[in-house]
Write an enzyme that holds these catalytic residues in place. Structure first.
Site, mmCIF file in Angstrom:
data_model
loop_
_atom_site.group_PDB
_atom_site.id
_atom_site.type_symbol
_atom_site.label_atom_id
_atom_site.label_comp_id
_atom_site.label_asym_id
_atom_site.label_seq_id
_atom_site.Cartn_x
_atom_site.Cartn_y
_atom_site.Cartn_z
ATOM 1 N N LYS A 161 50.560 26.080 39.665
ATOM 2 C CA LYS A 161 51.753 26.404 40.573
ATOM 3 C C LYS A 161 52.880 25.073 40.524
ATOM 4 O O LYS A 161 54.016 25.139 40.829
ATOM 5 C CB LYS A 161 51.366 26.570 42.058
ATOM 6 C CG LYS A 161 50.658 28.008 42.126
ATOM 7 C CD LYS A 161 50.461 28.421 43.618
ATOM 8 C CE LYS A 161 49.976 29.558 43.881
ATOM 9 N NZ LYS A 161 48.652 29.962 43.312
HETATM 10 C C1 LIG Z 1 48.245 31.118 42.839
HETATM 11 C C2 LIG Z 1 46.859 31.202 41.754
HETATM 12 C C3 LIG Z 1 46.425 32.052 41.041
HETATM 13 C C4 LIG Z 1 47.288 33.321 41.129
HETATM 14 O O1 LIG Z 1 48.370 33.283 40.486
HETATM 15 P P1 LIG Z 1 49.485 34.605 40.741
HETATM 16 O O2 LIG Z 1 50.657 34.205 40.319
HETATM 17 O O3 LIG Z 1 49.672 34.510 42.263
HETATM 18 O O4 LIG Z 1 48.851 35.719 40.467
HETATM 19 C C5 LIG Z 1 45.443 31.906 40.291
HETATM 20 N N1 LIG Z 1 44.711 30.800 40.127
HETATM 21 C C6 LIG Z 1 45.218 29.653 40.809
HETATM 22 C C7 LIG Z 1 44.314 28.393 40.888
HETATM 23 C C8 LIG Z 1 46.152 29.754 41.712
HETATM 24 O O5 LIG Z 1 46.465 28.687 42.659
#
Ligand SMILES: *Cc1c(COP(=O)(O)O)cnc(C)c1O
Length: 533
Positions: free
Chosen positions: A113
């Site tokens: 993120k």
């Molecule tokens: C947020 C997240 C996801 C999922 O991503 P999306 O964009 O919500 O599908 C997968 N793995 C981790 C470690 C995350 O923080």
């Protein structure tokens, strides 16, 4: 480039308005009026670009020049990725003959993120500063500011905090349930001591925190006074920033596979998926013209609404789930702490990959719009409006009945671009083990493991020439519970030696700043915000 709501209406927003608004007033999500196509010479022109160069090239296709100059965009992107620990920002690591992982966790909080939130924070700051500058020129008070409020169970609060720390005109308040966040995640959040960052440790559960945030957003007077903002994954800028690494992965893969100029890379991207933001970025990359030889792979954990959709054409919450509106928090469910598969009050299952514990996937609505649009006859004079009406109807039905079934043609369209697999906790643990004991030995976090296991299932349907790229979404040290559980029985395994980065070890000793909230009471939280903005 302008943006409009997936739920219809004639309103069109600039990129700036889209980023600052987040969710459309009619409940929809913003999408671009058209998906830009890659310039005809992109493959030769972009092939040696750095991650920053690629970001500028891709993002420029979505941001009008009169909104932001190329130099301004380059400056924002450069700032956003300067803090990444790897020079390539998102390196590709080879795990097997036809298998790579795209490491997206070299940012400040060791999770994918960061890629989008580092950029979003700089964008917010840029637009607010410019607006205030214009106000000063008109001798008006420079009062454009943003107060970001969110709830976290630990996984993603830190990425938002690191994205917004030290930013001018922005304050951020992140609520976490006191004592119910893992020590590393708590330390990641509370050791950020910038004056504009406020961690609130609420005596209560993650649901309590989420309810408080919902109450604050619903309080029109409070909201208007502070201009509350959310940084959840529905913000268009987050999707956009994530499209870039599909391009960088494509070029890295070409180099690693030793392809000549007239050979095409045969790639499949497999993505551990929760709110459908990360994989949606891949869909945009594909629609722009990035070659993908096999379908985009949706990998879910036991919260498998998406895997069920691709199987049945029904998008439905778990049976008998109370209609839970998604609050402007960054993640919808508490992480598992005891390893048993518990289900919370809204029907979300607690798994070993908590950042993917969702009931519904907020960004899926964007894909639904494109699927609806494809299904509207070309002869229809207002094709876009019609698609908006259809999506609006689907989302209304979803809200009222918790279930919507799309027509067969729509499901077929969805199946042309995507495949989906669900992965259990047991399979997740086994995958972590097999990669650690395999060659090369590699420690994966539980989310990446979900992707890797799904990829191995999907590979059975692929042509032998296809190379898989699994998006690795977090560093394993962030999810010590699952990783330790998987590897504790492996002789000679040491979490400290094999997993923990040095940077993490010092974190637990660093100075912290956190406000205790003695009761899960929105009024107490409002007081904290009033006193500190
Ligand atoms: C947020 C997240 C996801 C999922 O991503 P999306 O964009 O919500 O599908 C997968 N793995 C981790 C470690 C995350 O923080």
């Amino acid at each position: 480039m302008k943006y409009f709501s997936t739920r219809g209406g004639s309103q069109e927003l600039s990129f700036e308005e889209t980023v600052l608004t987040g969710l459309a007033p009619n409940g929809g999500l913003y999408i671009p009026t058209s998906i830009p196509q890659l310039p005809s010479n992109w493959k030769s022109e972009w092939k040696d670009y750095s991650f920053v160069d690629l970001s500028v090239a891709v993002l420029s296709l979505y941001i009008s020049r009169d909104e932001m100059s190329e130099a301004e965009l380059r400056d924002l992107v450069t700032k956003s990725y300067a803090g990444f620990r790897h020079p390539e920002v998102a390196p590709l690591t080879k795990l097997g003959e036809k298998k790579y992982v795209l490491e997206l966790w070299h940012g400040p909080t060791w999770a994918f993120k960061d890629v989008a939130l580092q950029f979003l924070g700089n964008l917010f700051e840029f637009f607010l500063k410019r607006r205030n500058g214009l106000k000063v020129e008109r001798s008006e008070p420079a009062n454009e500011k943003l107060t970001v409020v969110g709830a976290t169970s630990g996984d993603t609060g830190s990425a938002a905090i690191y994205g917004l720390r030290g930013k001018t005109n922005i304050s951020i308040f992140i609520l976490h349930p006191k004592g119910r966040v893992s020590p590393i995640q708590e330390a990641q959040m509370t050791t950020v001591t910038d004056a504009n960052v406020h961690n609130l440790a609420v005596k209560g559960t993650f649901d309590d925190c989420q309810d408080i945030v919902k109450t604050l957003f619903g309080d029109n007077k409070f909201n208007a006074k502070h201009r509350l903002g959310a940084v959840n994954s529905i913000n268009w800028a987050r999707i956009l920033a994530q499209t870039v690494y599909y391009f960088s992965a494509y070029f890295h893969a070409r180099r690693s596979l030793g392809l000549s100029e007239n050979e095409e890379a045969q790639l499949q991207f497999v993505v551990p998926t929760g709110n459908f933001g990360d994989i949606l970025a891949g869909y945009y990359a594909k629609k722009m013209g990035l070659p993908m030889a096999a379908k985009l792979g949706v990998a879910t954990n036991a919260n498998d609404i998406l895997a069920r959709f691709w199987r049945t054409g029904r998008y439905e919450k778990v049976d008998s789930a109370p209609a839970a509106e998604s609050a402007p928090s960054m993640e919808p469910a508490a992480g598992s702490s005891d390893g048993k598969q518990a289900t919370d009050s809204s029907g979300v299952k607690e798994t070993l990959s908590p950042a993917m514990d969702i009931l519904v996937s907020s960004n899926f609505e964007r894909l639904l719009w494109y699927l609806a649009y494809e299904n509207v006859p070309e002869s229809e004079s207002d094709r876009r409006g019609k698609a908006g009406e259809i999506v609006n109807g689907w989302m209304l039905k979803m809200k009222n009945d918790g279930c919507v079934e799309v027509p067969t043609a729509v499901l077929e369209a969805a199946r042309r671009d995507f495949c989906a697999e669900r992965v259990s906790d047991e399979e997740t643990l086994e995958t972590i083990r097999s990669h650690f004991t395999g060659a090369p030995s590699y420690v994966v976090d539980p989310h990446t493991a979900v992707g890797l296991h799904a990829a191995s299932k999907m590979a059975q349907h692929n042509a032998p020439s296809v190379t898989q790229v699994v998006l690795s979404t977090a560093h394993p040290a962030k999810f010590s519970e699952a990783v330790s559980k998987a590897l504790q029985s492996v002789p000679d395994f040491s979490f400290d030696r094999d997993v923990m980065p040095g940077e993490f070890k010092g974190l637990l000793q660093k100075e912290r700043r956190v406000v205790d909230v003695e009761k899960a009471d929105p009024e107490l939280v409002k007081d904290v915000i009033e006193n500190r903005v």
